[in-house]
Design an enzyme around this catalytic site. Structure first.
Site, PDB file in Angstrom:
ATOM      1  N   GLY A  12       0.086  10.603  28.501  1.00  9.68           N
ATOM      2  CA  GLY A  12       0.091  10.626  29.942  1.00  9.68           C
ATOM      3  C   GLY A  12       1.261   9.906  30.595  1.00  9.68           C
ATOM      4  O   GLY A  12       1.212   9.439  31.603  1.00  9.68           O
ATOM      5  N   SER A  13       2.478   9.873  29.925  1.00 14.60           N
ATOM      6  CA  SER A  13       3.635   9.450  30.310  1.00 14.60           C
ATOM      7  C   SER A  13       4.211  10.108  31.467  1.00 14.60           C
ATOM      8  O   SER A  13       4.496   9.408  32.481  1.00 14.60           O
ATOM      9  CB  SER A  13       4.809   9.196  29.479  1.00 14.60           C
ATOM     10  OG  SER A  13       5.330  10.164  29.062  1.00 14.60           O
ATOM     11  N   ASN A  14       4.065  11.446  31.683  1.00 14.23           N
ATOM     12  CA  ASN A  14       4.453  12.147  32.733  1.00 14.23           C
ATOM     13  C   ASN A  14       3.486  11.767  34.150  1.00 14.23           C
ATOM     14  O   ASN A  14       3.922  11.721  35.042  1.00 14.23           O
ATOM     15  CB  ASN A  14       4.202  13.643  32.356  1.00 14.23           C
ATOM     16  CG  ASN A  14       5.743  13.928  31.916  1.00 14.23           C
ATOM     17  OD1 ASN A  14       6.953  14.009  32.451  1.00 14.23           O
ATOM     18  ND2 ASN A  14       5.559  14.143  30.532  1.00 14.23           N
ATOM     19  N   ASN A 102       3.115  23.965  35.490  1.00  9.50           N
ATOM     20  CA  ASN A 102       3.149  23.184  34.289  1.00  9.50           C
ATOM     21  C   ASN A 102       4.610  22.690  33.606  1.00  9.50           C
ATOM     22  O   ASN A 102       5.492  23.431  34.235  1.00  9.50           O
ATOM     23  CB  ASN A 102       2.640  24.264  33.043  1.00  9.50           C
ATOM     24  CG  ASN A 102       2.688  23.684  31.596  1.00  9.50           C
ATOM     25  OD1 ASN A 102       2.070  22.661  31.190  1.00  9.50           O
ATOM     26  ND2 ASN A 102       3.227  24.613  30.834  1.00  9.50           N
ATOM     27  N   HIS A 104       6.922  22.213  30.545  1.00  8.32           N
ATOM     28  CA  HIS A 104       7.203  22.566  29.164  1.00  8.32           C
ATOM     29  C   HIS A 104       8.317  22.155  28.550  1.00  8.32           C
ATOM     30  O   HIS A 104       9.613  22.170  29.266  1.00  8.32           O
ATOM     31  CB  HIS A 104       7.291  24.153  28.879  1.00  8.32           C
ATOM     32  CG  HIS A 104       7.122  24.616  27.613  1.00  8.32           C
ATOM     33  ND1 HIS A 104       6.101  24.685  26.660  1.00  8.32           N
ATOM     34  CD2 HIS A 104       8.154  24.961  26.552  1.00  8.32           C
ATOM     35  CE1 HIS A 104       6.452  24.998  25.504  1.00  8.32           C
ATOM     36  NE2 HIS A 104       7.501  25.327  25.485  1.00  8.32           N
TER      37      HIS A 104
END
Ligand code: GAR
Length: 188
Positions: A12-14, A102, A104
């Site tokens: 969950g760093s983003n 999203n 990627h």
């Protein structure tokens, strides 16, 4: 207020960067964290910021209502996939057309598709002796990693890179751009 849900499966760093970026933002609220793994780091981050969370199950996601009712109940306008590793069911895509994005960790259309996530992407990039990789932020449609690209940024692939060192460089790029691109999409 635009109400955003973040879907995440892992560290969950983003998600954390996005939550921090929009903390006390006047126009955008990170309103809901959706996760498919009880142990995921993102749940702790959500708790710290007092953001409601939803732990989802395969059966209801793929064969039930895909949690559309729960998302509508939270009045979610935009869904952000930040390291979410399940395919998005058609029911959810139809409920949020052009409102699911999203990130990627490669330069789509290369190195996308089923099974291409996390380190598998970086391993493939290195195996093919690419000298450049990067990130793609795109709309989600009914095919894997296929929807319209919103933003890309590139970085070097070094001859001695491993999947881990390349992943680190890609993460840095993601953390620099993802929240800012969401803000551009919603506010500008
Ligand atoms: C990110 O690098 C993201 O691009 C990738 O998973 C990582 C999640 O990291 N997503 C995919 O591979 C989707 N196909 P995080 O949990 O630290 O944000």
């Amino acid at each position: 207020m635009t109400r955003v849900a973040i879907f995440a499966s892992g560290a969950g760093s983003n998600a954390q960067k996005i939550i921090e970026h929009f903390h006390q933002h006047p126009l955008v609220l990170i309103a809901f964290i959706v996760c498919n793994k009880p142990q995921a780091g993102v749940l702790k981050i959500a708790e710290e910021f007092a953001i409601p969370t939803l732990l989802i199950e395969k059966e209801q996601f793929f064969r039930g209502n895909a949690y559309v009712d729960e998302l509508k109940e939270q009045q979610i306008d935009l869904i952000v996939l930040a390291g979410f590793l399940w395919k998005i069911p058609v029911a959810l895509i139809r409920a949020y057309p052009q409102h699911i994005i999203n990130i990627h960790p490669a330069l789509l259309p290369k190195y996308g598709g089923k099974g291409m996530y996390g380190r598998f992407v970086h391993e493939a990039v290195i195996e093919h002796k690419e000298t450049e990789s990067g990130i793609s932020i795109h709309y989600v449609d009914e095919l894997y990693d296929h929807g319209k690209i919103i933003f890309q940024a590139t970085c070097e692939v070094k001859p001695d890179d491993t999947a881990e060192t390349l992943a680190q460089r890609i993460h840095t790029l993601e953390h620099k751009h993802f929240a800012a691109e969401i803000e551009k999409l919603l506010v500008l």
